[in-house]
Design a protein around this motif. Structure first.
Motif, PDB file in Angstrom:
ATOM      1  N   ALA A  39      56.610   2.633  31.169  1.00  0.00           N
ATOM      2  CA  ALA A  39      55.647   1.549  30.936  1.00  0.00           C
ATOM      3  C   ALA A  39      55.080   1.558  29.522  1.00  0.00           C
ATOM      4  CB  ALA A  39      54.515   1.588  31.969  1.00  0.00           C
ATOM      5  N   VAL A  40      55.828   2.117  28.572  1.00  0.00           N
ATOM      6  CA  VAL A  40      55.389   2.071  27.180  1.00  0.00           C
ATOM      7  C   VAL A  40      55.339   0.617  26.731  1.00  0.00           C
ATOM      8  CG1 VAL A  40      56.058   2.659  24.805  1.00  0.00           C
ATOM      9  CG2 VAL A  40      56.227   4.372  26.623  1.00  0.00           C
ATOM     10  N   PRO A  41      54.233   0.172  26.132  1.00  0.00           N
ATOM     11  CA  PRO A  41      54.141  -1.225  25.684  1.00  0.00           C
ATOM     12  C   PRO A  41      55.309  -1.600  24.783  1.00  0.00           C
ATOM     13  CG  PRO A  41      51.995  -0.162  25.539  1.00  0.00           C
ATOM     14  CD  PRO A  41      52.983   0.925  25.862  1.00  0.00           C
ATOM     15  N   HIS A  42      55.831  -2.792  24.977  1.00  0.00           N
ATOM     16  CA  HIS A  42      57.026  -3.206  24.237  1.00  0.00           C
ATOM     17  C   HIS A  42      56.799  -3.168  22.738  1.00  0.00           C
ATOM     18  CE1 HIS A  42      59.449  -5.183  27.683  1.00  0.00           C
ATOM     19  NE2 HIS A  42      58.582  -4.308  28.174  1.00  0.00           N
ATOM     20  N   GLU A  43      55.591  -3.466  22.282  1.00  0.00           N
ATOM     21  CA  GLU A  43      55.348  -3.475  20.842  1.00  0.00           C
ATOM     22  C   GLU A  43      55.349  -2.079  20.241  1.00  0.00           C
ATOM     23  OE1 GLU A  43      53.277  -4.451  23.272  1.00  0.00           O
ATOM     24  OE2 GLU A  43      51.174  -4.451  22.615  1.00  0.00           O
ATOM     25  N   ASP A  44      55.316  -1.048  21.085  1.00  0.00           N
ATOM     26  CA  ASP A  44      55.321   0.333  20.582  1.00  0.00           C
ATOM     27  C   ASP A  44      56.702   0.980  20.631  1.00  0.00           C
ATOM     28  OD1 ASP A  44      52.534   0.742  19.958  1.00  0.00           O
ATOM     29  OD2 ASP A  44      52.143   0.681  22.100  1.00  0.00           O
ATOM     30  N   ILE A  45      57.633   0.413  21.373  1.00  0.00           N
ATOM     31  CA  ILE A  45      58.904   1.106  21.601  1.00  0.00           C
ATOM     32  C   ILE A  45      59.662   1.336  20.295  1.00  0.00           C
ATOM     33  CG2 ILE A  45      61.210   0.837  22.606  1.00  0.00           C
ATOM     34  CD1 ILE A  45      59.870  -0.309  25.096  1.00  0.00           C
ATOM     35  N   GLY A  46      59.763   0.327  19.454  1.00  0.00           N
ATOM     36  CA  GLY A  46      60.482   0.502  18.197  1.00  0.00           C
ATOM     37  C   GLY A  46      59.886   1.595  17.334  1.00  0.00           C
ATOM     38  N   ALA A  47      58.556   1.652  17.276  1.00  0.00           N
ATOM     39  CA  ALA A  47      57.897   2.665  16.445  1.00  0.00           C
ATOM     40  C   ALA A  47      58.078   4.059  17.026  1.00  0.00           C
ATOM     41  CB  ALA A  47      56.415   2.329  16.308  1.00  0.00           C
ATOM     42  N   VAL A  48      58.068   4.189  18.350  1.00  0.00           N
ATOM     43  CA  VAL A  48      58.309   5.497  18.971  1.00  0.00           C
ATOM     44  C   VAL A  48      59.703   5.993  18.625  1.00  0.00           C
ATOM     45  CG1 VAL A  48      58.557   6.728  21.155  1.00  0.00           C
ATOM     46  CG2 VAL A  48      56.667   5.125  20.844  1.00  0.00           C
ATOM     47  N   LEU A  49      60.698   5.095  18.689  1.00  0.00           N
ATOM     48  CA  LEU A  49      62.075   5.471  18.376  1.00  0.00           C
ATOM     49  C   LEU A  49      62.234   5.822  16.892  1.00  0.00           C
ATOM     50  CD1 LEU A  49      63.977   2.730  20.412  1.00  0.00           C
ATOM     51  CD2 LEU A  49      63.684   5.131  21.035  1.00  0.00           C
ATOM     52  N   ALA A  50      61.540   5.086  16.040  1.00  0.00           N
ATOM     53  CA  ALA A  50      61.715   5.272  14.597  1.00  0.00           C
ATOM     54  C   ALA A  50      61.065   6.538  14.079  1.00  0.00           C
ATOM     55  CB  ALA A  50      61.145   4.059  13.855  1.00  0.00           C
ATOM     56  N   THR A  51      60.146   7.117  14.850  1.00  0.00           N
ATOM     57  CA  THR A  51      59.393   8.280  14.356  1.00  0.00           C
ATOM     58  C   THR A  51      59.740   9.566  15.096  1.00  0.00           C
ATOM     59  OG1 THR A  51      57.552   7.650  15.826  1.00  0.00           O
ATOM     60  CG2 THR A  51      57.457   6.891  13.538  1.00  0.00           C
TER      61      THR A  51
END
Length: 311
Positions: A39-51
């Motif tokens: 349930a990670v917010p969609h707007e955070d998924i890219g940043a989680v992957l990138a870091t």
């Protein structure tokens, strides 16, 4: 960023991490799908992957030892040192840690017969607390990383509308229970009740169902432990709310379940109800918002309150 210098500012935590050693960690190939399941917010998924921390780098070293700390206390009621709030590590470092710990947490769930749907709902609180961080601060991140340590270590479970944490009663709460004539007191087992955000109304029927599930779940999954008492420490138990809300409100009904004890923290109501909104902009869209804001405008203060009930 110099990780070594940063950690020297937390010598006790560093000593704990070094003494326990690392855990083996890896991130799944379908990490984006895993984040959706959490349930990670969609707007955070890219940043989680990138870091994501790089294997062999200083953040990887730290992540291995943070996961090792969780694993070393898996299932135990004596917690390891809490993860500190360290914005220097980036907003998603502890998200990475908890994702890396998932195989250990899920194995513990399987060993104790935790149903898959309970495991999924419990671990999805990671994404909920990322949403809570954005609500309270207006930016991406994880709200109070120490909170999700309970889930990752297998001591907290979401059972419908409410969450239940395996704990030992503190001195004041335990003394209040013992004074009521019950065969339990400080240091004895209890279930600590938590009310997660973003799950809709806490209706009496939904809460009844959660307590009933708890009465079945814990004897089944933790048969060696006997839970006679449920406790709660929350701003939702502040009895001042009953003077501002109708008797039919869900919050007042929830309070009536508990024998109320001492006051505890202050200010939590503002954080949970208004998030990052400034005092001058407190909205009054709901009865609860009006109650909180009007009481403060009149010079009042809100408190947390402890309470207990017999299961």
């Amino acid at each position: 960023m110099d990780i070594e210098t940063l950690l020297r500012g937390h010598p006790d935590w560093l000593a704990h991490l070094e003494s326990g050693g690392p855990a083996t960690i890896a991130f799944p190939d379908d990490l984006a799908d895993e984040l959706v399941r959490l349930a990670v917010p969609h707007e955070d998924i890219g940043a989680v992957l990138a870091t994501l921390p790089e294997p062999g780098g200083p953040l990887w070293w730290l992540a291995e030892r943070c996961v090792g700390s969780l694993v070393s206390a898996m299932g135990g009621l004596d917690p390891p040192p809490a993860f500190p709030d360290l914005p220097e590590l980036g907003p998603y470092f502890f998200v990475h840690v908890f994702v890396a710990a998932l195989p250990y947490t899920r194995r513990y769930h399987r060993e104790h017969g935790v149903p898959d749907e309970v495991s999924r709902a419990t671990l999805a609180d990671l994404g909920r607390n990322m949403a809570a961080h954005r609500k309270r601060h207006g930016t991406g991140g994880l709200h109070h990383p120490r909170w999700f340590m309970r889930h990752a270590r297998g001591i907290l479970y979401e059972l419908g509308r409410l969450q239940f944490e395996r704990v030992r009663m503190g001195v004041r709460t335990g003394e209040g229970v013992r004074a009521a004539g019950l065969p339990a007191g400080p240091g004895d087992l209890a279930l600590s009740v938590h009310i997660p955000d973003f799950k809709g109304p806490m209706t009496p029927a939904a809460c009844d169902a959660s307590f009933e599930r708890a009465r079945e779940f814990f004897p089944s999954c933790f048969p060696a432990e006997r839970f006679l008492i449920a406790t709660c420490h929350s701003w939702l138990l502040d009895d001042q709310l009953a003077g501002h809300l109708p008797a039919s409100s869900n919050i007042v009904a929830f309070q009536r379940r508990f024998h109320l004890l001492h006051r505890c923290d202050t200010g939590a109501a503002l954080e949970f109800v208004f998030g990052a909104e400034a005092a001058a902009e407190w909205p009054r869209r709901t009865r609860l918002e009006r109650a909180i804001a009007d009481h403060l405008a009149a010079g009042g203060e809100w408190y947390g309150r402890a309470g207990w009930l017999r299961l």
